[in-house]
Design a protein around this motif. Structure first.
Motif, mmCIF file in Angstrom:
data_model
loop_
_atom_site.group_PDB
_atom_site.id
_atom_site.type_symbol
_atom_site.label_atom_id
_atom_site.label_comp_id
_atom_site.label_asym_id
_atom_site.label_seq_id
_atom_site.Cartn_x
_atom_site.Cartn_y
_atom_site.Cartn_z
ATOM 1 N N ARG A 4 1.022 -1.166 -0.034
ATOM 2 C CA ARG A 4 0.025 -0.022 -0.064
ATOM 3 C C ARG A 4 0.955 1.244 -0.029
ATOM 4 O O ARG A 4 1.662 1.541 0.841
ATOM 5 N N ILE A 5 0.727 1.971 -1.119
ATOM 6 C CA ILE A 5 1.715 3.316 -1.151
ATOM 7 C C ILE A 5 0.925 4.513 -1.030
ATOM 8 O O ILE A 5 -0.337 4.626 -1.582
ATOM 9 N N LEU A 6 1.461 5.335 -0.196
ATOM 10 C CA LEU A 6 0.968 6.782 -0.267
ATOM 11 C C LEU A 6 1.650 7.605 -1.097
ATOM 12 O O LEU A 6 2.841 7.583 -1.293
ATOM 13 N N ILE A 7 0.767 8.531 -1.897
ATOM 14 C CA ILE A 7 1.409 9.049 -2.919
ATOM 15 C C ILE A 7 1.553 10.387 -2.441
ATOM 16 O O ILE A 7 0.415 11.242 -2.433
ATOM 17 N N ALA A 8 2.725 11.197 -2.271
ATOM 18 C CA ALA A 8 2.864 12.604 -1.463
ATOM 19 C C ALA A 8 2.889 13.421 -2.814
ATOM 20 O O ALA A 8 3.994 14.279 -2.858
ATOM 21 N N ASN A 9 1.905 13.564 -3.598
ATOM 22 C CA ASN A 9 1.918 14.546 -4.644
ATOM 23 C C ASN A 9 0.289 14.636 -5.216
ATOM 24 O O ASN A 9 -0.463 14.324 -4.621
ATOM 25 N N ARG A 10 0.204 15.376 -6.296
ATOM 26 C CA ARG A 10 -1.075 15.811 -6.892
ATOM 27 C C ARG A 10 -0.752 15.787 -8.527
ATOM 28 O O ARG A 10 0.264 15.456 -9.051
ATOM 29 N N GLY A 11 -1.982 16.292 -8.901
ATOM 30 C CA GLY A 11 -1.722 16.422 -10.444
ATOM 31 C C GLY A 11 -1.445 15.238 -11.245
ATOM 32 O O GLY A 11 -1.633 14.004 -10.915
ATOM 33 N N GLU A 12 -0.702 15.456 -12.637
ATOM 34 C CA GLU A 12 -0.560 14.486 -13.530
ATOM 35 C C GLU A 12 0.354 13.342 -12.935
ATOM 36 O O GLU A 12 0.096 12.159 -13.090
ATOM 37 N N ILE A 13 1.157 13.664 -11.794
ATOM 38 C CA ILE A 13 2.272 12.626 -11.596
ATOM 39 C C ILE A 13 1.516 11.576 -10.547
ATOM 40 O O ILE A 13 1.904 10.550 -10.709
ATOM 41 N N ARG A 16 -0.268 9.277 -12.704
ATOM 42 C CA ARG A 16 0.650 8.462 -13.457
ATOM 43 C C ARG A 16 1.058 7.188 -12.333
ATOM 44 O O ARG A 16 1.134 5.955 -12.659
ATOM 45 N N ILE A 17 1.347 7.853 -11.083
ATOM 46 C CA ILE A 17 1.842 6.621 -10.085
ATOM 47 C C ILE A 17 0.602 5.762 -9.706
ATOM 48 O O ILE A 17 0.998 4.607 -9.611
ATOM 49 N N ILE A 18 -0.501 6.157 -9.545
ATOM 50 C CA ILE A 18 -1.594 5.555 -9.127
ATOM 51 C C ILE A 18 -1.747 4.362 -10.234
ATOM 52 O O ILE A 18 -2.262 3.164 -9.960
ATOM 53 N N ARG A 19 -1.925 4.822 -11.336
ATOM 54 C CA ARG A 19 -1.817 4.088 -12.568
ATOM 55 C C ARG A 19 -0.780 2.912 -12.511
ATOM 56 O O ARG A 19 -1.183 1.481 -12.878
ATOM 57 N N ALA A 20 0.112 3.042 -12.236
ATOM 58 C CA ALA A 20 1.208 1.885 -12.101
ATOM 59 C C ALA A 20 1.088 0.998 -11.088
ATOM 60 O O ALA A 20 1.025 -0.307 -11.150
ATOM 61 N N CYS A 21 0.666 1.464 -9.944
ATOM 62 C CA CYS A 21 0.217 0.900 -8.779
ATOM 63 C C CYS A 21 -0.968 -0.170 -9.142
ATOM 64 O O CYS A 21 -0.925 -1.219 -8.813
ATOM 65 N N GLY A 25 -1.218 -4.194 -8.949
ATOM 66 C CA GLY A 25 -2.246 -4.743 -7.845
ATOM 67 C C GLY A 25 -1.611 -4.276 -6.441
ATOM 68 O O GLY A 25 -1.863 -4.806 -5.433
ATOM 69 N N ILE A 26 -1.172 -3.043 -6.355
ATOM 70 C CA ILE A 26 -0.847 -2.268 -5.288
ATOM 71 C C ILE A 26 -2.069 -1.227 -4.686
ATOM 72 O O ILE A 26 -2.540 -0.729 -5.593
ATOM 73 N N GLU A 27 -2.036 -1.121 -3.608
ATOM 74 C CA GLU A 27 -3.365 -0.355 -3.081
ATOM 75 C C GLU A 27 -2.599 1.073 -2.893
ATOM 76 O O GLU A 27 -1.613 1.183 -2.706
ATOM 77 N N THR A 28 -3.585 2.147 -3.254
ATOM 78 C CA THR A 28 -2.822 3.515 -3.234
ATOM 79 C C THR A 28 -3.737 4.387 -2.155
ATOM 80 O O THR A 28 -4.882 4.243 -2.065
ATOM 81 N N VAL A 29 -3.065 5.336 -1.784
ATOM 82 C CA VAL A 29 -3.656 6.369 -0.893
ATOM 83 C C VAL A 29 -3.094 7.520 -1.259
ATOM 84 O O VAL A 29 -2.083 7.869 -1.414
ATOM 85 N N ALA A 30 -4.319 8.579 -1.401
ATOM 86 C CA ALA A 30 -3.813 9.931 -2.219
ATOM 87 C C ALA A 30 -3.889 10.816 -0.950
ATOM 88 O O ALA A 30 -4.655 10.518 -0.091
ATOM 89 N N LEU A 44 -9.411 8.723 -8.022
ATOM 90 C CA LEU A 44 -8.803 7.466 -8.606
ATOM 91 C C LEU A 44 -7.925 6.513 -7.656
ATOM 92 O O LEU A 44 -7.906 5.405 -7.779
ATOM 93 N N ALA A 45 -7.457 7.342 -6.718
ATOM 94 C CA ALA A 45 -7.044 6.400 -5.606
ATOM 95 C C ALA A 45 -7.884 5.424 -4.751
ATOM 96 O O ALA A 45 -9.205 5.758 -4.717
#
Ligand code: ADP
Ligand code: ADP
Ligand code: MG
Length: 449
Positions: A4-13, A16-21, A25-30, A44-45
């Motif tokens: 489970r990855i927290l994405i410490a950012n916003r916008g297109e990047i 981009r990271i959420i899509r890779a996750c 099959g990795i969970e995402t937290v925005a 999307l997260a």
């Protein structure tokens, strides 16, 4: 593998990271600020947490709030994207101290390369030619004058902690140097809260050529070709492409091997970019290293077939690189245009606001990385870059044609953008003839403004 990855950012990047996750099959937290509650990355997260008010220092730069969000949601890791905290030694260190895996290089490597004058020393020791200049930071304006006299004008003053093209000024004479000294120090203090500055020879009419490197945590490293980012305004990139049309296969290999050798010597892992200036005689000089994912990474993905974000995650999970240098083949030519919400005829004034209509291009060899949608309101507090158009063709001419076709289709209503300005660059003869350098925009397009 990370779960489970927290994405410490916003916008297109962040998107981009959420899509890779998702693909992995990795969970995402925005995380999001109050200004971003309707942002695409939030939708999307798998989960999203508000971390503070619009002002970045209170949200996307708020280390404690982001770490609390990661702990609250049971994340095992943090992906910082680019900008914001991606090159923060303190943040990376805090994460690793509390057991959150940092998807990037070690805090020590961020620190080492984040000090740009120290980075030059390190790279020089590792056998890479550097731009001649001050050894370490400047102590006084008198020292700057003596040094400039010795290496010869023009010289350039740069903030040691600089980034994003800020805190940089050229001086052609002693008078200009004295003036620039105070200004750059002030800019550096305001933008980076660090007024240390250094001096180097101003390389005239160079190309900006950067080598993408990738290394696992087991000592394996590979270079993924280079990118030419010479189309810049105020030292900020606008169009990037790969392969660099001025370097030969021999030079590519030479610069690539030097870069890989240097990062192996310092024990660097994850991804990074080694930026060079290449002069008219094809001399190359190290300028700085970016210890993070880069805005322009998609062009490298297009020609190598390597998904750089997925690789970052695999590396942070402890996996070995699944390819070696001989597996990397460059296919065709890729180009990226940065679409900004700004008005070129009003001195590129940022133009946030509501997107009332949106038509995105598509088709063979066209990729759009963006977080905008029809009805979305671009907040006025963050970066003006709202989309990236990336094309992949069989050669440079085809890439340019594809890009023109794609920009021609792209419609963004309700706000001003630089789309027409980009179109103008693509139609410029010097650009098409590969006969330009980092001063292209100032010289060819803005000389009368
Ligand atoms: P790239 O080489 O990836 O294009 P840029 O230098 O254009 O990198 O920066 C990418 C993003 O990060 C931009 O939004 C820029 O404003 C921001 N940025 C880069 N370095 C810094 C820094 N030291 N401090 C604040 N923002 C930065
Ligand atoms: P940042 O950290 O803001 O990306 P860089 O050191 O990478 O700063 O420089 C940004 C841009 O400024 C370069 O891509 C190049 O166009 C220009 N530049 C920097 N140093 C020099 C130099 N010594 N000579 C000529 N141009 C330079
Ligand atoms: Mg740079």
């Amino acid at each position: 593998m990370l779960k489970r990855i927290l994405i410490a950012n916003r916008g297109e990047i962040a998107v981009r990271i959420i899509r890779a996750c998702r693909e992995m099959g990795i969970e995402t937290v925005a995380v999001y600020s109050e200004a971003d509650k309707d942002a695409l990355h939030v939708k999307l997260a798998d989960r999203a947490i508000c971390i503070g008010p619009a002002k970045a220092t209170k949200s996307y730069l708020n280390r404690n709030h982001i770490i609390e969000a990661a702990c609250l949601t049971g994340c095992d890791s943090i992906h910082p994207g680019y900008g914001f905290l991606s090159e923060s030694y303190h943040f990376a260190k805090m994460c690793s101290e509390i057991g959150l895996k940092w998807i990037g290089p070690s805090p020590e490597h961020i620190l080492l390369m984040g000090d740009k004058s120290k980075a030059k020393e390190t790279m020089q020791k590792a056998g890479i030619p550097v731009v001649p200049g001050s050894e370490g930071v400047l102590e006084s304006v008198e020292q700057a004058e003596r040094l400039a006299e010795k290496i010869g004008y023009p010289v350039i003053l740069k903030a040691s902690s600089g980034g994003g093209g800020k805190g940089i000024r050229v001086a052609y004479s002693k008078e200009e140097l004295i003036k620039a000294y105070g200004l750059v120090k002030q800019e550096a203090k305001n933008s980076f809260n660090d007024d240390r500055i250094y001096l180097e020879k101003f390389i005239e009419n160079p190309r900006h050529v950067e080598v993408q490197i990738i290394a696992d945590e087991h000592g394996n490293a590979v270079y993924l070709g280079e990118r030419d980012c010479s189309i810049q305004r105020h030292n900020q990139k606008i169009i990037e492409e790969t392969p660099c049309p001025i370097i030969s296969e021999k030079l590519r290999q030479k610069m690539g091997k030097l870069a890989v050798n240097a990062i192996c010597q310092i024990g660097y892992s994850n991804v990074g970019t080694i930026e060079f200036l290449v002069d008219k005689d094809k001399n190359y000089y190290f300028m700085e290293m970016n210890t993070r994912l880069q805005v322009e990474h998609p062009v490298t993905e297009a020609v190598t077939g390597v998904d750089i974000v997925k690789e970052q995650i695999k590396i942070a999970s402890g996996e070995k690189l699944s390819f070696s240098q001989k597996d990397i083949n460059i296919t065709g030519h890729s180009m990226e245009c940065r679409i900004n919400a700004e008005n070129p005829s009003k001195n590129f004034m940022p133009c946030p606001g509501k997107i009332t209509g949106l038509l995105l291009p598509g088709g063979n060899g066209i990729r759009i990385d963006t977080a905008i949608y029809e009805g979305y309101t671009i907040p006025n507090v963050y970066d003006a870059m709202i989309a990236k158009v990336i094309v992949h063709g069989k050669n440079r001419d085809e890439a340019i044609s594809k890009m023109k076709s794609a920009l021609g289709e792209l419609v963004i209503e309700g706000i001003d953008t630089n789309i027409d300005f980009l179109y103008q660059i693509l139609g410029n003869k010097s650009f098409r003839d590969n006969n330009y350098d980092t001063s292209f925009i100032e010289k060819e397009l803005l000389s009368d403004t």
